[in-house]
Design a protein around this motif. Sequence first.
Motif, short mmCIF file in Angstrom:
data_model
loop_
_atom_site.label_atom_id
_atom_site.label_comp_id
_atom_site.label_asym_id
_atom_site.label_seq_id
_atom_site.Cartn_x
_atom_site.Cartn_y
_atom_site.Cartn_z
N PHE A 1 0.44 -1.06 0.28
CA PHE A 1 0.25 0.03 -0.25
C PHE A 1 0.79 1.26 0.13
O PHE A 1 0.41 2.39 -0.67
CB PHE A 1 -0.80 -0.16 0.81
N LYS B 1 2.65 10.94 -8.58
CA LYS B 1 1.93 10.56 -10.18
C LYS B 1 3.19 10.12 -11.14
O LYS B 1 3.82 10.66 -11.64
CB LYS B 1 1.82 11.88 -10.56
N ASP B 2 3.79 8.98 -10.75
CA ASP B 2 4.85 8.46 -10.65
C ASP B 2 3.80 7.88 -11.64
O ASP B 2 3.54 6.85 -11.57
CB ASP B 2 5.35 7.63 -9.78
N PRO B 3 4.97 7.34 -12.69
CA PRO B 3 3.89 6.19 -14.01
C PRO B 3 3.91 5.11 -13.80
O PRO B 3 3.28 4.68 -13.89
CB PRO B 3 4.89 6.98 -15.07
N GLU C 1 0.66 3.95 -3.12
CA GLU C 1 0.08 4.81 -2.50
C GLU C 1 1.18 6.21 -2.97
O GLU C 1 0.62 7.58 -3.29
CB GLU C 1 -0.07 4.78 -1.51
N ARG D 1 2.91 6.34 -4.73
CA ARG D 1 3.91 6.75 -6.19
C ARG D 1 2.16 7.10 -7.46
O ARG D 1 2.66 8.15 -7.80
CB ARG D 1 3.93 5.04 -7.23
N ILE D 2 1.10 6.61 -6.60
CA ILE D 2 0.31 7.42 -7.42
C ILE D 2 0.09 9.12 -6.56
O ILE D 2 -0.39 10.17 -7.91
CB ILE D 2 -1.00 6.88 -6.70
N LYS D 3 0.60 8.78 -5.68
CA LYS D 3 -0.04 10.94 -5.01
C LYS D 3 1.76 11.31 -5.31
O LYS D 3 1.12 12.42 -5.83
CB LYS D 3 0.91 10.72 -3.52
N ALA E 1 3.09 3.52 -11.31
CA ALA E 1 1.81 3.42 -10.67
C ALA E 1 0.80 2.48 -11.28
O ALA E 1 0.42 1.56 -11.07
CB ALA E 1 0.81 5.11 -10.13
N LEU E 2 1.21 3.37 -12.72
CA LEU E 2 0.58 2.29 -13.16
C LEU E 2 0.87 0.85 -14.16
O LEU E 2 -0.02 0.67 -14.59
CB LEU E 2 -0.40 3.43 -14.61
#
Lengths: 146, 340
Positions: free
Chosen positions: A25, A35-37, A29, A31-33, A39-40
């Motif tokens: 998590f 904005k790290d690519p 989390e 990575r999403i916060k 994350a996808l």
Amino acid sequence: MTGHGLFFLGSAACFLAAGLTGLLFLVQEGRIKRKDPRALRGLSLPLEGLDRLNWLAVVAGFVLFSFGMIQGHRLAGLAWGAPFSGDPIEVWSWITWAAYGLVLILRLTAGLKGRRVVFLSVVSFLLVLLTIGGVNHLAQTRHHLF
Amino acid sequence: MEISVLGLNHHTAPVELREQLAFDPNRLPEALAMIRQRAKVSECAILSTCNRVELYTVLPEMNGQARALKQFLARTHGVAPEMIEDRLYWHLQPDSIRHLFRVTSGLDSMVLGESEILGQVRSAYAQAVEAGAVGSVFHRLFQAALRTGKAVRSQTGIGRGAVSVSSVAVELAGRIFRDIRTKRVLAIGSGHMGQLTVQCLKAQGVGEIWVTNRSDERAQAVAEKVAGRVAPIDRIEETLRETDIVICSTAADRFLLTVEQTRRAMVARRQRPLFLIDISVPRNLDPRIGQLENVYLYDIDDLEGIASTNLQTRLKEVETCNAIIETQLEEFVSRVSCVR
């Protein structure tokens, strides 16, 4: 193995699951916060799913740990004449129990979700490792007798 | 025998012309029969999508079929042949085969590596089979093309990572929420990109869509388009308590949502995750909102940045894809030569 040992083994497995889902998590989390690519990329459970698994694992682990503590103090009373003797393992077990209890309280009463509370569950797992590994080897304890 | 392709695509022709030359799916059998009759080809298939119109044919012998096919394509759609002359490409094998393999692999698509084309080629092949326009060569060719398309996708990263703003937003939502079907979307404003993103989320089965706008009429119009309901613009904070995804796409010159409003809404939401997408320029959601816990705020630059990074990653895969295509091409040519 005694019921006391089985309860602690079960709780350790649950806390391990909570620690791992918590770590996943925190990484995802972050990575999403940020904005790290990344994350996808790759396969990953969604944050909500990881948070939920972390929560379920903490609840299950806490219940088993509590039973293990009750059983442990009962056995200590029988073997050493007193349910609480200040043994380092007992002390650290109470600290671990309190840490996970705090996680539960924060989630249930303060409605805390996400990063902070998940981080706390990961730290709590470090306490589990310290209790079953570190204290057992580094401190004077009577628990290795069992 | 020669395998050929005549066509135009998004590289060579504008959308208006592509629209004009597109084949009506219901009239494909008729068109295939006409090609066989007029251009004297032994096998044919038509690939007609929004980005391309291509006629694949097997020519028993070269006998001016290129001209006949061009005239057929133009006249069937009421266009003068000279009007499309410069827009068309005509390939003979092995280039025609390579072209089909590249198309099926998504290398010739507007969105590099998109996978929809694989289904479109499969459908074109099935329609040609149904119309009796396919013989042994095209059976082998299209099956090899579909195999190549699948191999390219499974062995490379050409289709990985979203490469459009709306698909990045949808993928992010999938990385945050466990079950998007239970989530509620709030669309603020009626910008084109915002609506596109809402449509993408709707296609993913998002639970409910609320629309809010300064103009009630426009909110109503957008709500009807996306089968949503209208939420009052002056009660955004209250609406936010019950919303999981916010898509803001307006032309307002101020923040429509502040940090304080979001903080209060998060307390009321008991810290359930909130995903905010601000596609407006200038931004209409206070950027500091993104610092709040369990709140994920992406603006247009963030989404485009991820899309662009993913596209770069896909571009790096093109060389590997071409190598797979060349291997499959050699294999196909040698097999067809053996049969011949």
